[in-house]
Enzyme design. Structure first.
Site, PDB file in Angstrom:
ATOM      1  N   CYS A 137       0.856  -1.186   0.000  1.00 33.05           N
ATOM      2  CA  CYS A 137       0.000   0.000   0.000  1.00 33.05           C
ATOM      3  C   CYS A 137       0.896   1.240   0.000  1.00 33.05           C
ATOM      4  CB  CYS A 137      -1.005   0.002   1.146  1.00 33.05           C
ATOM      5  SG  CYS A 137      -0.335   0.203   2.785  1.00 33.05           S
ATOM      6  N   CYS A 185      -4.327  -0.472  -2.465  1.00 37.11           N
ATOM      7  CA  CYS A 185      -4.833   0.887  -2.689  1.00 37.11           C
ATOM      8  C   CYS A 185      -4.444   1.319  -4.103  1.00 37.11           C
ATOM      9  CB  CYS A 185      -4.301   1.871  -1.650  1.00 37.11           C
ATOM     10  SG  CYS A 185      -2.555   2.261  -1.786  1.00 37.11           S
ATOM     11  N   CYS A 188       3.339   0.667  -8.359  1.00 35.16           N
ATOM     12  CA  CYS A 188       4.048  -0.588  -8.126  1.00 35.16           C
ATOM     13  C   CYS A 188       5.069  -0.782  -9.245  1.00 35.16           C
ATOM     14  CB  CYS A 188       3.061  -1.755  -8.104  1.00 35.16           C
ATOM     15  SG  CYS A 188       3.802  -3.320  -7.614  1.00 35.16           S
TER      16      CYS A 188
END
Length: 148
Positions: free
Chosen positions: A11, A83, A90
């Site tokens: 997250c 999230c 990412c």
């Protein structure tokens, strides 16, 4: 026996949602799972997340808020972003590492009375529990024998 499933929950700040997911995965998966969590940034541990998980019998107080690293990604079998920010930011995953996205509400952004804020933390905790439980049911199904 097959190797444990290595899960990495990511997250934004690794303070609430990913910490909860790591705790649930460790608890529900036992020795069939290695669970880690990390953030795009490290915001420290959220005491409300620790408290609501303790209410459910899961101690996450010893888990650390850490920043996502290439080594963590390389160890993972499955990365779960929890999230939108983490999903968008990412890094590219190593070959063979799968990714899922769970668009969970950030309980740290809840407003209102302390009771209302804690109710939101509990709601997110329970949603994370359900999602981790379903994920483990699916991912660990191959390890089961017909008598399980």
């Amino acid at each position: 026996m097959t190797a444990p499933l290595h899960l990495l929950f990511v997250c934004t700040g690794n303070s609430c949602r990913s910490q909860m997911a790591e705790g649930w995965a460790r608890t529900l998966g036992g020795d069939r799972v290695i669970a880690e969590s990390a953030g795009i940034e490290a915001h420290g541990k959220n005491p409300r997340a620790i408290a609501v998980m303790a209410e459910a019998g899961v101690d996450i107080s010893a888990q650390e808020s850490t920043r996502l690293s290439d080594d963590m990604l390389a160890r993972a079998d499955l990365v779960v972003t929890v999230c939108g920010h983490a999903d968008e930011h990412c890094p590219v995953l190593p070959a063979g590492v799968r990714k899922l996205h769970w668009p969970l509400t950030d309980p740290a952004k809840a407003t209102g009375t302390e009771e209302e804020i804690m109710a939101e933390f509990r709601r997110v905790r329970d949603e994370v529990n359900q999602r981790v439980h379903a994920l483990l049911e699916t991912e660990l199904a191959a390890d089961r024998t017909p008598n399980d």
